[in-house]
Design an enzyme around this catalytic site. Structure first.
Site, PDB file in Angstrom:
ATOM      1  CE1 TYR A 135      77.215  52.766  38.716  1.00  0.00           C
ATOM      2  CE2 TYR A 135      77.067  53.106  36.364  1.00  0.00           C
ATOM      3  CZ  TYR A 135      76.835  52.333  37.474  1.00  0.00           C
ATOM      4  OH  TYR A 135      76.223  51.119  37.327  1.00  0.00           O
ATOM      5  CE  LYS A 195      64.750  50.051  47.134  1.00  0.00           C
ATOM      6  NZ  LYS A 195      63.842  48.899  47.016  1.00  0.00           N
ATOM      7  CG  ASP A 227      62.305  46.918  44.647  1.00  0.00           C
ATOM      8  OD1 ASP A 227      61.853  47.973  44.149  1.00  0.00           O
ATOM      9  OD2 ASP A 227      62.164  46.636  45.844  1.00  0.00           O
ATOM     10  CG  ASP A 251      75.313  50.000  34.076  1.00  0.00           C
ATOM     11  OD1 ASP A 251      75.275  49.379  33.005  1.00  0.00           O
ATOM     12  OD2 ASP A 251      76.345  50.082  34.772  1.00  0.00           O
ATOM     13  CG  ASP A 255      73.602  45.295  30.358  1.00  0.00           C
ATOM     14  OD1 ASP A 255      73.530  46.240  29.549  1.00  0.00           O
ATOM     15  OD2 ASP A 255      74.681  44.764  30.688  1.00  0.00           O
TER      16      ASP A 255
END
Ligand code: NAD
Length: 361
Positions: A135, A195, A227, A251, A255
């Site tokens: 980001y 990851k 994942d 992020d 959620d």
């Protein structure tokens, strides 16, 4: 104590008003000052994070933030879009550690999209690194590709990067949080989500978190690929205790975790810097689809105000009073539409805020 109040856009103004009402009912000595941020600031000052708003935030002990954004700003150049205000605040104040507790209140267990037995008693903490990763990484942009699958075609690119000190400090935050939860009767385990099987950035992440973990022999550490973490969050969420991860994975996972608890309208968050100065906001956005209708759930923002009292303003008793009051209104059966179910009483934003004030005792 000085609190900067930044309501922002959409439901931000409605829910922050309720949180301020609750704070003022506590009879604590603090000063508040409000300012425009996001689309509301762009409309008046031509910028989503005007200098005066940023200065107010820097000078305050804590910031209570609503939400920013609306579809009508989607065609603006990216630096002028409302969402840039929150990124600018995070960057300028160095708010690198984002805490998102996902707690399933027993009263709301049937509001979750998962089966009762999977979420009943859920109490996990997601710690998301907030000022690095893809980001913020440079370079980024659009250009004409000179290589890759389609040389000569337009392409866009972003840069994922983390430095060792960035990973070290968020790892310390996670291990210390797990240690505190253990002292309070919790499990005391950190799951670091990465990851590393594909990304160099997250191989460094994994190596550094492992090294820092050696300084916390009392806290268990495991590692999980993102994942698999996404799958485990909806398969067996109670297996987690503290989850620490990078900006983008955090992020998305936070959620998903929000929905486990019944509604994103229930989830508070805190973003702290190394001086314990913090920005407190609900985990959700400005919800333009319900803005102005008086139906938004203010509890995430009210619970964010409680986190503010505990983390930045050193008022743990006042924080506990708010949390108890929220628990009490849920026990009374009061529900905004997002958490409403048969047999409960539907109320609006203001009524819910009033009920919390009344339950403070
Ligand atoms: P959103 O979180 O605003 O809304 C998602 C869904 O959840 C909507 O159906 C909404 O009605 C519902 N919802 C959210 N908060 C609620 C509440 N308190 N009570 C009841 N229902 C609630 O996400 P979105 O629709 O993807 O984004 C809307 C805008 O918010 C966009 O402009 C986005 O960029 C922005 N946004 C801002 C922040 C922030 O300010 N930190 C975070 C996320 C999204």
């Amino acid at each position: 104590m000085k609190i900067a109040i930044l309501p922002g856009d959409g439901i931000g103004t409605e829910i922050v008003a309720e949180a301020v009402k609750v704070l003022k009912a506590l009879d604590l000595k603090f000063e508040t000052e409000s300012a425009l941020v996001g689309g509301a600031a762009f409309d008046v000052h031509g910028h989503p994070l005007p200098e005066a708003t940023l200065q107010l935030a820097k000078d305050a002990d804590a910031i209570l933030f609503g939400a920013v954004g609306d579809w009508k700003y989607d065609t603006l150049d990216r630096p002028l879009r409302p969402e840039q205000a929150i990124l600018g605040l995070r960057k300028n104040l160095g708010l690198f550690a984002n805490f998102r507790p996902a707690i399933c209140y027993p009263q709301l267990v049937d509001a979750s999209s998962l089966k009762r037995e999977l979420v009943s008693g859920l109490d996990i903490l997601i710690i998301r690194e907030l000022t690095g990763d893809i980001y913020f990484g440079q370079p980024r942009g659009r250009r004409i590709a000179t290589d890759g699958h389609f040389p000569g075609a337009e392409e866009a690119f972003d840069t994922m990067r983390y430095s060792r000190p960035e990973i070290e400090r968020i790892a310390h935050v996670a291990f210390q949080a797990a240690r505190k939860r253990k002292a309070a009767g919790g499990e005391g385990r950190v799951t670091s989500v990465d990851k590393a099987n594909v990304l160099e950035t997250f191989q460094l992440w994994k190596d550094v978190v492992t090294e820092i973990g050696l300084q916390y022999p009392d806290v268990a550490l495991d590692h999980m690929y993102v994942d698999n973490a996404a799958m485990q969050l909806v398969k067996a969420p109670k297996k987690f205790d503290v989850v620490v991860t990078g900006n983008m994975f955090g992020d998305i996972l936070s959620d998903a975790a929000a929905m486990l608890t019944g509604s994103i309208g229930m989830l508070p968050s805190a973003s702290l810097n190394d001086k314990n100065q913090g920005l407190y906001e609900p985990s959700h956005g400005s919800a333009p689809d319900i803005a102005g209708k008086g139906v938004a759930n203010p509890l995430a923002t009210i619970l964010s105000a409680a986190m503010m009292l505990r983390f930045s303003l050193n008022q743990p008793e006042a924080a506990a009073r708010i949390e108890k009051a929220v628990d009490s209104v849920l026990t009374q059966g009061l529900r905004t539409p997002d958490i409403h179910s048969k047999g409960t009483t539907q109320v609006g934003t203001v009524e819910m805020g009033d009920a919390v004030v009344k339950a403070l005792g």
